[in-house]
Design a protein around this motif. Structure first.
Motif, PDB file in Angstrom:
ATOM      1  N   THR A  99      -3.321  56.179  -2.394  1.00 50.49           N
ATOM      2  CA  THR A  99      -4.530  55.348  -2.450  1.00 50.49           C
ATOM      3  C   THR A  99      -5.768  56.177  -2.114  1.00 50.49           C
ATOM      4  N   SER A 100      -5.674  56.968  -1.044  1.00 49.02           N
ATOM      5  CA  SER A 100      -6.842  57.764  -0.649  1.00 49.02           C
ATOM      6  C   SER A 100      -7.124  58.883  -1.644  1.00 49.02           C
ATOM      7  N   VAL A 101      -6.083  59.504  -2.199  1.00 50.41           N
ATOM      8  CA  VAL A 101      -6.295  60.578  -3.177  1.00 50.41           C
ATOM      9  C   VAL A 101      -6.900  59.999  -4.452  1.00 50.41           C
ATOM     10  N   LYS A 102      -6.464  58.826  -4.895  1.00 47.48           N
ATOM     11  CA  LYS A 102      -7.022  58.201  -6.104  1.00 47.48           C
ATOM     12  C   LYS A 102      -8.517  57.909  -5.912  1.00 47.48           C
ATOM     13  N   ALA A 103      -8.860  57.445  -4.716  1.00 47.64           N
ATOM     14  CA  ALA A 103     -10.284  57.173  -4.460  1.00 47.64           C
ATOM     15  C   ALA A 103     -11.091  58.458  -4.542  1.00 47.64           C
ATOM     16  N   LEU A 104     -10.561  59.559  -4.003  1.00 47.96           N
ATOM     17  CA  LEU A 104     -11.278  60.840  -4.069  1.00 47.96           C
ATOM     18  C   LEU A 104     -11.316  61.378  -5.500  1.00 47.96           C
ATOM     19  N   VAL A 105     -10.226  61.173  -6.261  1.00 47.92           N
ATOM     20  CA  VAL A 105     -10.218  61.619  -7.658  1.00 47.92           C
ATOM     21  C   VAL A 105     -11.208  60.801  -8.470  1.00 47.92           C
ATOM     22  N   ALA A 128     -14.535  62.114  -8.139  1.00 43.42           N
ATOM     23  CA  ALA A 128     -14.566  63.509  -8.575  1.00 43.42           C
ATOM     24  C   ALA A 128     -14.657  64.469  -7.397  1.00 43.42           C
ATOM     25  N   LEU A 129     -14.103  64.086  -6.257  1.00 41.54           N
ATOM     26  CA  LEU A 129     -14.065  64.967  -5.092  1.00 41.54           C
ATOM     27  C   LEU A 129     -12.744  65.739  -5.015  1.00 41.54           C
ATOM     28  N   ARG A 130     -11.723  65.303  -5.751  1.00 45.22           N
ATOM     29  CA  ARG A 130     -10.421  65.991  -5.800  1.00 45.22           C
ATOM     30  C   ARG A 130      -9.999  66.097  -7.257  1.00 45.22           C
ATOM     31  N   PRO A 131      -9.211  67.108  -7.583  1.00 44.27           N
ATOM     32  CA  PRO A 131      -8.750  67.220  -8.965  1.00 44.27           C
ATOM     33  C   PRO A 131      -7.700  66.148  -9.281  1.00 44.27           C
ATOM     34  N   GLY A 132      -7.544  65.814 -10.537  1.00 44.75           N
ATOM     35  CA  GLY A 132      -6.593  64.788 -10.974  1.00 44.75           C
ATOM     36  C   GLY A 132      -5.141  65.165 -10.700  1.00 44.75           C
ATOM     37  N   VAL A 133      -4.870  66.454 -10.561  1.00 42.61           N
ATOM     38  CA  VAL A 133      -3.521  66.923 -10.256  1.00 42.61           C
ATOM     39  C   VAL A 133      -3.076  66.402  -8.893  1.00 42.61           C
ATOM     40  N   ASP A 134      -4.002  66.299  -7.950  1.00 37.76           N
ATOM     41  CA  ASP A 134      -3.644  65.785  -6.620  1.00 37.76           C
ATOM     42  C   ASP A 134      -3.174  64.339  -6.709  1.00 37.76           C
ATOM     43  N   ALA A 135      -3.798  63.543  -7.582  1.00 36.54           N
ATOM     44  CA  ALA A 135      -3.378  62.145  -7.768  1.00 36.54           C
ATOM     45  C   ALA A 135      -1.976  62.103  -8.373  1.00 36.54           C
ATOM     46  N   ALA A 136      -1.733  62.969  -9.348  1.00 38.87           N
ATOM     47  CA  ALA A 136      -0.401  63.004  -9.971  1.00 38.87           C
ATOM     48  C   ALA A 136       0.660  63.433  -8.950  1.00 38.87           C
ATOM     49  N   LEU A 137       0.318  64.396  -8.104  1.00 38.18           N
ATOM     50  CA  LEU A 137       1.247  64.853  -7.071  1.00 38.18           C
ATOM     51  C   LEU A 137       1.521  63.741  -6.059  1.00 38.18           C
ATOM     52  N   ALA A 138       0.499  63.016  -5.646  1.00 37.85           N
ATOM     53  CA  ALA A 138       0.671  61.906  -4.700  1.00 37.85           C
ATOM     54  C   ALA A 138       1.519  60.804  -5.328  1.00 37.85           C
ATOM     55  N   ASP A 139       1.307  60.531  -6.626  1.00 45.96           N
ATOM     56  CA  ASP A 139       2.113  59.513  -7.314  1.00 45.96           C
ATOM     57  C   ASP A 139       3.581  59.939  -7.402  1.00 45.96           C
ATOM     58  N   SER A 140       3.806  61.224  -7.663  1.00 44.89           N
ATOM     59  CA  SER A 140       5.190  61.698  -7.761  1.00 44.89           C
ATOM     60  C   SER A 140       5.885  61.634  -6.398  1.00 44.89           C
ATOM     61  N   GLU A 141       5.164  61.930  -5.306  1.00 46.20           N
ATOM     62  CA  GLU A 141       5.754  61.822  -3.965  1.00 46.20           C
ATOM     63  C   GLU A 141       6.082  60.362  -3.638  1.00 46.20           C
ATOM     64  N   MET A 142       5.193  59.446  -4.059  1.00 47.39           N
ATOM     65  CA  MET A 142       5.449  58.035  -3.813  1.00 47.39           C
ATOM     66  C   MET A 142       6.646  57.554  -4.638  1.00 47.39           C
ATOM     67  N   ALA A 143       6.778  58.015  -5.880  1.00 46.13           N
ATOM     68  CA  ALA A 143       7.932  57.638  -6.714  1.00 46.13           C
ATOM     69  C   ALA A 143       9.225  58.180  -6.121  1.00 46.13           C
ATOM     70  N   LEU A 144       9.191  59.390  -5.593  1.00 35.66           N
ATOM     71  CA  LEU A 144      10.375  59.963  -4.953  1.00 35.66           C
ATOM     72  C   LEU A 144      10.778  59.144  -3.720  1.00 35.66           C
ATOM     73  N   ALA A 145       9.798  58.739  -2.933  1.00 34.23           N
ATOM     74  CA  ALA A 145      10.083  57.921  -1.743  1.00 34.23           C
ATOM     75  C   ALA A 145      10.668  56.560  -2.136  1.00 34.23           C
ATOM     76  N   GLN A 146      10.161  55.953  -3.236  1.00 31.49           N
ATOM     77  CA  GLN A 146      10.706  54.674  -3.710  1.00 31.49           C
ATOM     78  C   GLN A 146      12.162  54.861  -4.168  1.00 31.49           C
ATOM     79  N   THR A 147      12.411  55.969  -4.839  1.00 31.84           N
ATOM     80  CA  THR A 147      13.781  56.242  -5.301  1.00 31.84           C
ATOM     81  C   THR A 147      14.723  56.422  -4.097  1.00 31.84           C
ATOM     82  N   GLN A 148      14.279  57.151  -3.089  1.00 29.14           N
ATOM     83  CA  GLN A 148      15.113  57.367  -1.907  1.00 29.14           C
ATOM     84  C   GLN A 148      15.368  56.057  -1.165  1.00 29.14           C
ATOM     85  N   LEU A 149      14.341  55.189  -1.112  1.00 29.90           N
ATOM     86  CA  LEU A 149      14.517  53.905  -0.429  1.00 29.90           C
ATOM     87  C   LEU A 149      15.503  53.053  -1.174  1.00 29.90           C
TER      88      LEU A 149
END
Length: 180
Positions: free
Chosen positions: A150-156, A159-180
């Motif tokens: 959520t915070s990375v998307k707001a920064l993206v 235009a304060l963070r690159p879009g790759v950071d949002a994709a990385l945060a989304d992939s970490e969240m998807a991995l956590a959902q899969t593990q749960l």
């Protein structure tokens, strides 16, 4: 689990059977006794008093009285008998000792099975606790990933963070959902 496990019920039944064998062995040490009775008709070509072979009636042999089949006598017999094999006392005492050893073995087997079952139940309980804690940790990791995304998307979006950071945060969240 210990009170209702079928293996333990079987082990307790083996203990009861061993106890019964001890009782049986102890009974063999005691004298045996009884009452026997017979009613017999001897014809003329047999010796009178020849009863069927039964405990308490001695064998009778002797000359026949006549050669005629129509003559004969009626006999009745009753006996009260006691039989005690004094010469087998050592063998019977050994049988009692063997039955007592079998009983001790059955009790030890029951104790061993009880202990094994208790350890298995404790291991399963600890495994459940560990799994519950793992679920809590994974849920916390998912919440952290959601907050980060959520915070990375707001920064993206600003235009304060690159879009790759949002994709990385989304992939970490998807991995956590899969593990749960």
């Amino acid at each position: 689990a210990i009170e209702n496990h079928p293996d333990l019920r079987a082990a307790h039944a083996n203990e009861d059977a061993a106890e019964a064998r001890v009782d049986e062995a102890r009974l063999s040490e005691l004298p045996q006794g009884g009452i026997s009775a017979q009613l017999n008709r001897s014809t003329g070509n047999t010796a009178p008093g020849g009863f069927f072979s039964t405990t308490g009636f001695p064998s009778i042999a002797g000359p026949v009285q006549t050669k005629s089949l129509n003559g004969g006598t009626w006999q009745t017999g009753a006996s009260l008998w006691i039989d005690w094999e004094v010469t087998s006392i050592a063998r019977q005492a050994a049988a009692v000792d063997l039955a007592l050893a079998d009983k001790a073995e059955a009790q030890a087997a029951t104790s061993e099975r009880t202990l094994e079952l208790a350890y298995a139940v404790a291991d399963a309980f600890i495994a459940v606790l560990a799994a519950q804690e793992e679920v809590k940790a994974t849920r916390a990791n998912l919440e952290r990933g959601q907050a980060l995304a959520t915070s990375v998307k707001a920064l993206v979006n600003q235009a304060l963070r690159p879009g790759v950071d949002a994709a990385l945060a989304d992939s970490e969240m998807a991995l956590a959902q899969t593990q749960l």
